[in-house]
Scaffold this motif. Structure first.
Motif, short mmCIF file in Angstrom:
data_model
loop_
_atom_site.label_atom_id
_atom_site.label_comp_id
_atom_site.label_asym_id
_atom_site.label_seq_id
_atom_site.Cartn_x
_atom_site.Cartn_y
_atom_site.Cartn_z
N THR A 203 5.97 15.95 19.60
CA THR A 203 6.29 17.30 19.09
C THR A 203 5.82 17.57 17.66
OG1 THR A 203 8.48 16.59 18.35
CG2 THR A 203 8.33 17.52 20.58
N ALA A 204 5.58 16.51 16.89
CA ALA A 204 5.26 16.74 15.47
C ALA A 204 3.84 17.29 15.29
CB ALA A 204 5.42 15.46 14.68
N ASP A 205 3.71 18.21 14.33
CA ASP A 205 2.38 18.68 13.93
C ASP A 205 1.78 17.73 12.90
OD1 ASP A 205 2.35 21.18 15.44
OD2 ASP A 205 4.02 21.74 14.11
N HIS A 206 2.69 17.10 12.14
CA HIS A 206 2.25 16.15 11.11
C HIS A 206 3.16 14.93 11.20
CE1 HIS A 206 -0.11 19.42 9.52
NE2 HIS A 206 0.97 20.16 9.52
N VAL A 207 2.57 13.78 11.43
CA VAL A 207 3.36 12.54 11.53
C VAL A 207 3.11 11.73 10.26
CG1 VAL A 207 3.67 10.37 12.81
CG2 VAL A 207 3.21 12.50 14.05
N VAL A 208 4.19 11.36 9.58
CA VAL A 208 4.06 10.54 8.36
C VAL A 208 4.75 9.20 8.60
CG1 VAL A 208 4.53 10.38 5.89
CG2 VAL A 208 4.00 12.60 6.90
N LEU A 209 4.03 8.11 8.29
CA LEU A 209 4.56 6.75 8.52
C LEU A 209 5.02 6.14 7.21
CD1 LEU A 209 1.62 5.56 10.79
CD2 LEU A 209 3.85 6.46 11.50
N VAL A 210 6.29 5.75 7.19
CA VAL A 210 6.86 5.12 5.99
C VAL A 210 7.69 3.89 6.36
CG1 VAL A 210 7.68 5.77 3.69
CG2 VAL A 210 7.30 7.58 5.35
N VAL A 211 7.32 3.23 7.46
CA VAL A 211 8.09 2.06 7.91
C VAL A 211 7.63 0.80 7.18
CG1 VAL A 211 8.87 2.63 10.23
CG2 VAL A 211 6.51 2.02 9.90
N PRO A 212 8.57 -0.10 6.84
CA PRO A 212 8.15 -1.35 6.21
C PRO A 212 7.39 -2.22 7.20
CG PRO A 212 10.57 -1.25 6.40
CD PRO A 212 10.03 0.00 7.01
N TYR A 213 6.44 -3.02 6.70
CA TYR A 213 5.66 -3.86 7.60
C TYR A 213 6.41 -5.14 7.95
CZ TYR A 213 2.07 -6.51 9.80
OH TYR A 213 1.38 -7.24 10.72
N SER A 214 6.39 -5.49 9.23
CA SER A 214 6.93 -6.77 9.69
C SER A 214 6.21 -7.06 11.00
CB SER A 214 8.43 -6.67 9.94
OG SER A 214 8.66 -5.79 11.02
N ALA A 215 6.46 -8.24 11.57
CA ALA A 215 5.83 -8.57 12.85
C ALA A 215 6.20 -7.51 13.89
CB ALA A 215 6.26 -9.96 13.30
N GLU A 216 7.44 -7.01 13.81
CA GLU A 216 7.90 -6.01 14.81
C GLU A 216 7.23 -4.65 14.60
OE1 GLU A 216 10.55 -7.72 12.82
OE2 GLU A 216 9.99 -9.23 14.31
N SER A 217 6.91 -4.31 13.36
CA SER A 217 6.33 -2.98 13.13
C SER A 217 4.79 -3.00 13.15
CB SER A 217 6.85 -2.37 11.82
OG SER A 217 6.44 -3.15 10.73
N HIS A 218 4.20 -4.18 13.42
CA HIS A 218 2.74 -4.26 13.52
C HIS A 218 2.24 -3.29 14.60
CE1 HIS A 218 -1.19 -6.11 13.18
NE2 HIS A 218 -1.25 -6.19 14.49
N HIS A 219 1.25 -2.48 14.25
CA HIS A 219 0.67 -1.48 15.17
C HIS A 219 1.74 -0.58 15.79
CE1 HIS A 219 -3.50 -3.59 15.67
NE2 HIS A 219 -3.19 -3.28 14.43
N THR A 220 2.64 -0.10 14.95
CA THR A 220 3.62 0.91 15.37
C THR A 220 2.89 2.11 15.99
OG1 THR A 220 5.25 0.29 13.71
CG2 THR A 220 5.36 2.56 14.47
N VAL A 221 1.72 2.41 15.43
CA VAL A 221 0.88 3.46 16.02
C VAL A 221 -0.46 2.86 16.42
CG1 VAL A 221 -0.32 5.65 15.59
CG2 VAL A 221 2.01 5.33 14.75
N GLY A 222 -0.67 2.79 17.72
CA GLY A 222 -1.94 2.32 18.29
C GLY A 222 -2.45 3.35 19.28
N ALA A 223 -3.36 2.94 20.14
CA ALA A 223 -3.99 3.89 21.07
C ALA A 223 -2.95 4.62 21.93
CB ALA A 223 -4.98 3.14 21.97
N ALA A 224 -1.92 3.90 22.39
CA ALA A 224 -0.92 4.53 23.27
C ALA A 224 -0.14 5.62 22.53
CB ALA A 224 0.04 3.47 23.80
N GLU A 225 0.18 5.36 21.27
CA GLU A 225 0.95 6.35 20.50
C GLU A 225 0.06 7.54 20.13
OE1 GLU A 225 1.04 3.06 19.93
OE2 GLU A 225 3.10 2.73 20.65
#
Ligand code: GLV
Length: 328
Positions: A203-225
């Motif tokens: 739904t977002a027109d603008h997506v802003v990423l501010v998550v801390p990096y960890s093994a779990e947040s690696h590639h939070t946004v990839g091709a599927a997202e």
């Protein structure tokens, strides 16, 4: 009496270095060479404290080779260059620089969103290249910012700052996703609605990423997202390299799968994925979201204050752990 020995691993404001030199025996690096792990290890020998930046990795092997170390003060809010578990076990205090950079970094996140949506760097390159020979009705027509939907992934202090700017300053409809939901008071203050990651992406027109990096947040946004986002949407990453799959993003930008992106951080920086350099619809900045003179000075001062407070008085200002190992 001998002063405690510390290492300032990267160049720092001379006035902050001078303060440290009054109370510590300081090994410093005003030439700002980026140490290899072996060089950092070597320079840490005999040091009880260190002031580091994100390029300095503090891990179990380094800690084992430097059992005298008691504190490492990072001049950054993010601390994915620290193995905090290993530091705790080795009795080493970890500190970072929260709060002092929140509003400055939120300003930059919003600036990057604006530059991305309104195609500022792309159009400047066009002008500088002498390609502006006539005006036309759809020249660099971008995406609307005011009144649009802002999606924030990672709603810590900086994410909340961006939400406030969007909601209060630009009348944006703010949605967010986070590991934990904000209190009703903070949600009201940010005028932000909690949604699933999927709903945010869709739904977002603008997506802003501010998550801390960890093994779990690696590639939070990839091709599927990226595939879930609107083709007219923009994506901004001010979090850390590795939160976005940069190769997948370059492909999505090339294919116009999304409209544009703004990136301040990169996988493997300072290297930038070569395909990102080829696509016009991306604004690229060299990890400068907290870079105002005032804020960088405040960050350096807080890191130095942490070293002085802990090594001289036993109590740091912004600790990340409670050391339990041998050196505590
Ligand atoms: C910068 O990226 C920081 O973590 O402070």
């Amino acid at each position: 009496m001998n002063k405690p020995a510390i290492l300032v691993a990267r160049a720092i404001f001379p006035e902050v270095l001078a303060q440290l030199q009054q109370v510590f025996d300081v090994d410093y690096n005003q030439g700002d060479e980026v140490f290899t792990p072996a060089e950092l290890n070597h320079r840490l020998h005999g040091k009880v404290g260190a002031l580091t930046a994100g390029s300095d990795r503090i891990d179990a092997a380094l800690l084992q080779a430097n059992p005298q170390l008691r504190i490492v003060a990072n001049m950054a809010v993010g601390y994915n260059n620290f193995d905090v578990t290993a530091m705790t076990a080795a009795g080493v205090l970890a500190t970072n620089t929260p709060d002092v950079l929140t509003e400055t970094t939120a300003d930059f996140g919003f600036a990057l969103l604006m530059a991305t949506a309104r195609r500022m760097t792309e159009s400047e390159h066009f002008l500088r290249a002498g390609q502006w020979t006539k005006w036309s009705y759809d020249m660099f027509a971008g995406a609307e910012v005011h009144g649009s939907t802002l999606g924030i992934l990672g709603m810590g202090r900086i994410g909340q700052g961006i939400a406030r700017r969007g909601a209060h300053g630009f009348g944006m409809n703010v949605v967010y996703h986070n590991r934990s939901r904000l209190s009703p008071e903070l949600e009201a203050d940010c005028k932000a609605r909690y949604v699933s990651k999927q709903e945010l992406l869709q739904t977002a027109d603008h997506v802003v990423l501010v998550v801390p990096y960890s093994a779990e947040s690696h590639h939070t946004v990839g091709a599927a997202e990226l595939a879930q986002m609107k083709p007219t949407a923009t994506l901004v990453n001010i979090a850390r390299g590795g939160i976005v799959d940069d190769a997948a993003l370059a492909q999505a930008l090339k294919d116009k799968r999304i409209a544009a992106a703004g990136l301040d951080v990169f996988e493997g920086e300072p290297a930038v994925h070569p395909e990102l350099l080829k696509v016009p619809n991306v604004v690229l900045t060299p990890h400068i979201a907290s870079a105002t003179v005032k804020t960088r000075m405040a960050m350096a001062q807080l890191a130095a204050d942490n070293l002085m407070a802990y090594l001289l008085r036993g109590q740091a200002l912004t600790p990340l752990n409670t050391p339990s190992g041998p050196a505590a």
